[in-house]
Design an enzyme around this catalytic site. Structure first.
Site, PDB file in Angstrom:
ATOM      1  N   TYR A   1       0.868  -1.183   0.000  1.00  0.00           N
ATOM      2  CA  TYR A   1       0.000   0.000   0.000  1.00  0.00           C
ATOM      3  C   TYR A   1       0.898   1.224   0.000  1.00  0.00           C
ATOM      4  O   TYR A   1       1.614   1.462   0.979  1.00  0.00           O
ATOM      5  CB  TYR A   1      -0.840  -0.049   1.282  1.00  0.00           C
ATOM      6  CG  TYR A   1      -2.005   0.882   1.366  1.00  0.00           C
ATOM      7  CD1 TYR A   1      -3.109   0.724   0.549  1.00  0.00           C
ATOM      8  CD2 TYR A   1      -2.034   1.892   2.322  1.00  0.00           C
ATOM      9  CE1 TYR A   1      -4.219   1.562   0.673  1.00  0.00           C
ATOM     10  CE2 TYR A   1      -3.140   2.728   2.446  1.00  0.00           C
ATOM     11  CZ  TYR A   1      -4.225   2.558   1.620  1.00  0.00           C
ATOM     12  OH  TYR A   1      -5.316   3.370   1.743  1.00  0.00           O
TER      13      TYR A   1
ATOM     14  N   GLY B   1      13.273  -8.516  34.476  1.00  0.00           N
ATOM     15  CA  GLY B   1      14.451  -7.813  35.001  1.00  0.00           C
ATOM     16  C   GLY B   1      15.554  -7.735  33.950  1.00  0.00           C
ATOM     17  O   GLY B   1      15.281  -7.558  32.758  1.00  0.00           O
TER      18      GLY B   1
ATOM     19  N   GLY C   1       2.638  12.328   5.445  1.00  0.00           N
ATOM     20  CA  GLY C   1       2.380  11.119   6.231  1.00  0.00           C
ATOM     21  C   GLY C   1       1.034  11.260   6.908  1.00  0.00           C
ATOM     22  O   GLY C   1       0.006  10.829   6.381  1.00  0.00           O
TER      23      GLY C   1
ATOM     24  N   GLN D   1       2.721  -9.731  45.508  1.00  0.00           N
ATOM     25  CA  GLN D   1       1.463  -9.098  45.103  1.00  0.00           C
ATOM     26  C   GLN D   1       1.697  -7.891  44.182  1.00  0.00           C
ATOM     27  O   GLN D   1       0.890  -7.619  43.293  1.00  0.00           O
ATOM     28  CB  GLN D   1       0.682  -8.658  46.346  1.00  0.00           C
ATOM     29  CG  GLN D   1      -0.765  -8.397  46.049  1.00  0.00           C
ATOM     30  CD  GLN D   1      -1.547  -8.019  47.286  1.00  0.00           C
ATOM     31  OE1 GLN D   1      -1.146  -7.117  48.028  1.00  0.00           O
ATOM     32  NE2 GLN D   1      -2.647  -8.700  47.524  1.00  0.00           N
TER      33      GLN D   1
ATOM     34  N   GLU E   1      -0.281   2.880   9.955  1.00  0.00           N
ATOM     35  CA  GLU E   1      -1.718   3.029   9.621  1.00  0.00           C
ATOM     36  C   GLU E   1      -2.345   4.225  10.360  1.00  0.00           C
ATOM     37  O   GLU E   1      -3.526   4.214  10.718  1.00  0.00           O
ATOM     38  CB  GLU E   1      -2.473   1.729   9.843  1.00  0.00           C
ATOM     39  CG  GLU E   1      -1.989   0.679   8.853  1.00  0.00           C
ATOM     40  CD  GLU E   1      -2.990  -0.359   8.443  1.00  0.00           C
ATOM     41  OE1 GLU E   1      -4.194  -0.180   8.668  1.00  0.00           O
ATOM     42  OE2 GLU E   1      -2.556  -1.364   7.852  1.00  0.00           O
TER      43      GLU E   1
ATOM     44  N   ASP F   1      -9.965   2.515   7.258  1.00  0.00           N
ATOM     45  CA  ASP F   1     -11.038   2.203   8.218  1.00  0.00           C
ATOM     46  C   ASP F   1     -11.206   0.693   8.376  1.00  0.00           C
ATOM     47  O   ASP F   1     -11.566   0.201   9.449  1.00  0.00           O
ATOM     48  CB  ASP F   1     -12.386   2.774   7.739  1.00  0.00           C
ATOM     49  CG  ASP F   1     -12.463   4.288   7.914  1.00  0.00           C
ATOM     50  OD1 ASP F   1     -11.619   4.863   8.616  1.00  0.00           O
ATOM     51  OD2 ASP F   1     -13.398   4.882   7.323  1.00  0.00           O
TER      52      ASP F   1
ATOM     53  N   GLU G   1       4.190   9.836   1.857  1.00  0.00           N
ATOM     54  CA  GLU G   1       5.385  10.412   1.214  1.00  0.00           C
ATOM     55  C   GLU G   1       6.222  11.081   2.296  1.00  0.00           C
ATOM     56  O   GLU G   1       5.756  11.275   3.428  1.00  0.00           O
ATOM     57  CB  GLU G   1       4.973  11.426   0.147  1.00  0.00           C
ATOM     58  CG  GLU G   1       4.162  10.782  -0.972  1.00  0.00           C
ATOM     59  CD  GLU G   1       3.763  11.770  -2.066  1.00  0.00           C
ATOM     60  OE1 GLU G   1       4.144  12.963  -1.986  1.00  0.00           O
ATOM     61  OE2 GLU G   1       3.064  11.334  -2.986  1.00  0.00           O
TER      62      GLU G   1
ATOM     63  N   TRP H   1       7.848   4.621   3.685  1.00  0.00           N
ATOM     64  CA  TRP H   1       7.342   3.708   4.739  1.00  0.00           C
ATOM     65  C   TRP H   1       6.534   2.577   4.122  1.00  0.00           C
ATOM     66  O   TRP H   1       5.500   2.196   4.657  1.00  0.00           O
ATOM     67  CB  TRP H   1       6.491   4.461   5.771  1.00  0.00           C
ATOM     68  CG  TRP H   1       7.025   5.779   6.203  1.00  0.00           C
ATOM     69  CD1 TRP H   1       6.430   6.996   6.097  1.00  0.00           C
ATOM     70  CD2 TRP H   1       8.301   6.034   6.822  1.00  0.00           C
ATOM     71  NE1 TRP H   1       7.233   7.976   6.604  1.00  0.00           N
ATOM     72  CE2 TRP H   1       8.380   7.420   7.049  1.00  0.00           C
ATOM     73  CE3 TRP H   1       9.381   5.221   7.203  1.00  0.00           C
ATOM     74  CZ2 TRP H   1       9.507   8.021   7.631  1.00  0.00           C
ATOM     75  CZ3 TRP H   1      10.494   5.815   7.779  1.00  0.00           C
ATOM     76  CH2 TRP H   1      10.540   7.190   7.986  1.00  0.00           C
TER      77      TRP H   1
ATOM     78  N   THR I   1      -0.735   7.531  13.017  1.00  0.00           N
ATOM     79  CA  THR I   1      -0.228   7.595  14.396  1.00  0.00           C
ATOM     80  C   THR I   1      -1.405   7.617  15.373  1.00  0.00           C
ATOM     81  O   THR I   1      -2.535   7.961  14.991  1.00  0.00           O
ATOM     82  CB  THR I   1       0.596   8.877  14.627  1.00  0.00           C
ATOM     83  OG1 THR I   1      -0.298  10.004  14.478  1.00  0.00           O
ATOM     84  CG2 THR I   1       1.757   9.013  13.650  1.00  0.00           C
TER      85      THR I   1
END
Ligand code: COS
Length: 381
Positions: A124, A341, A132, A278, A365, A239, A128, A157, A367
């Site tokens: 797709y 960690g 964007g 917990q 698609e 959409d 540009e 992109w 931001t």
């Protein structure tokens, strides 16, 4: 007919099959594709062998005719294993949506079966360098010449740049901001050049690049929609695609949480598993709660696509699903690194990759700032 808000038994069984497939065939390839930043043809061939390349397309064009909810199940389960592979599954659907919804019968018959068979892939090409979020300011131009159009410009992109052999390209056919854009289906071999491949933070197994068209001749038969209708074609397509990016984000988040929970049951400090604390349990509970809420929103937006947007709320719901799920994915994967960690920060464990992969779902698609604009526009109209 309104679809049920929980999955059917058949959908649950289907999800279990795809989850097992992803565990067996995709998980073993994920770390290597991330390390080498190379497209995994082995992963793509596995999708093809499972007929998943056909899933998203109508039966009359060689597809399986699955609902968007079923497609979301697959996008999620693949992303739970590897976000780049999930993107392989999603990208050709995005590239072909304008053909399915706006192309001629001949174009559908010519292109969709080969994509469904996994012989071909689609991209797709909308954004540009300077267009964007503000996509209507694009400058790629298509000029009419007899029965053809001649297209020149550069698009950025582009997911699957260099891998795809067909591109949906949006180009300016007049200077009118929104009504001067038209969509075309362009074969790579007609002159689509890949100028550059990006070095990215995540989804490294999925190439992203800049493509250039220098006076590429495209027959008028390959126009998608009316002349000047391209902006609406682009929005209509997004959409219907954004909910599946939400599904991808849910999958990344679920993959990270599942890995972290297993780890917390095993890893011992101060004489007990860290999962007995917990403080960590509450963090994990928050993650699980948000993932479930995101999944519900994704299913609802997908069901709305399947039902044909009866209330005109799809644009807003799709934006909500993509935005909320990707924000959840970023938070959950960041927490997953924290649960592990120091180990979580190394590439000996998959959660740091998942955290890097999650980031793009807040950006592509549209931001998440753009999604909030779309939602707010609906509220204020
Ligand atoms: N479906 C159909 N029509 C739509 C639409 C939609 N979802 N959204 C807008 N339109 C129509 C509007 O109704 C308006 O038509 P009228 O002039 O006939 O009223 C026209 O399109 C222009 O709409 P708007 O004024 O809202 O356009 P903007 O230029 O302000 O842009 C945003 C709106 C920001 C929402 C749009 O540019 C956008 O989505 N940008 C992000 C693009 C993106 O997602 N890029 C990712 C590329 S794929 S990786």
């Amino acid at each position: 007919m309104t679809q049920p808000i929980t999955l059917t038994d058949e959908q649950r069984e289907f999800r279990a099959v795809v989850r097992q497939f992803a565990a067996d065939k995709i998980v073993p390839l994920a770390a290597e594709a991330d390390r080498t930043a190379e497209y995994s043809w082995a992963a793509f061939d596995a999708l093809k062998a499972m007929d998943l390349t056909a899933l998203s397309f109508p039966e009359q064009y060689g597809g399986s005719g699955a609902s968007l909810v079923d497609q979301a199940i697959v996008a999620e389960e693949l992303a739970r294993a590897d976000a780049s592979t999930s993107l392989m599954f999603l990208i050709s659907k995005l590239g072909m949506l304008p053909v399915l919804n706006f192309g001629s019968e001949e174009l559908k018959q010519q292109y969709v079966p080969r994509i469904a068979a996994g012989e071909s892939q689609a991209s797709y090409a909308l954004s540009e360098a300077d267009a964007g979020s503000d996509v209507a300011s694009m400058t790629t131009r298509a000029t009419r010449d007899g029965d053809d159009w001649v297209i020149s410009g550069s698009k950025c992109w582009i997911t699957n740049a260099g891998i795809s052999d067909v591109y949906t390209v949006f180009a300016r056919t007049s200077d009118d901001r929104h009504t001067g854009i038209t969509a075309f289906l362009v074969e790579a071999e007609w002159g689509v050049e890949v100028d550059k491949l990006e070095h990215k933070l995540g989804v490294k197994g999925s190439p992203t690049g800049v493509i250039r068209l220098d006076e590429v001749r495209v027959p008028d038969t390959h126009r998608l929609g009316e002349v000047g209708e391209g902006f609406k074609v682009a929005m209509h397509t997004l959409d219907r695609s954004r909910p599946t990016i939400g599904a991808q984000a849910v999958g990344i988040a679920q993959g990270a949480l599942d890995y972290a929970v297993d780890y917390m049951k095993e890893r011992r400090t101060f004489g007990k598993p860290i999962g007995d604390n917990q403080g960590l349990q509450w963090m994990a509970a928050d993650c699980a709660m948000k993932i479930e809420a995101a999944r519900g929103l994704v299913y609802r937006a997908c069901a709305m696509v399947d039902e044909g947007d009866p209330t005109g709320e799809l644009s807003m719901l799709g934006a909500m699903a993509k935005c909320y799920a990707s924000d959840v994915a970023m938070q959950v994967t960041t927490d997953a690194v924290q649960f592990l960690g120091g180990y979580g920060y190394t590439n000996e464990f998959p959660v740091e990759r998942m955290m890097r992969d999650a980031k793009i779902t807040q950006i592509y698609e549209g931001t998440n700032q753009i999604q909030r604009i779309v939602i707010a526009k609906h509220l204020m109209r």
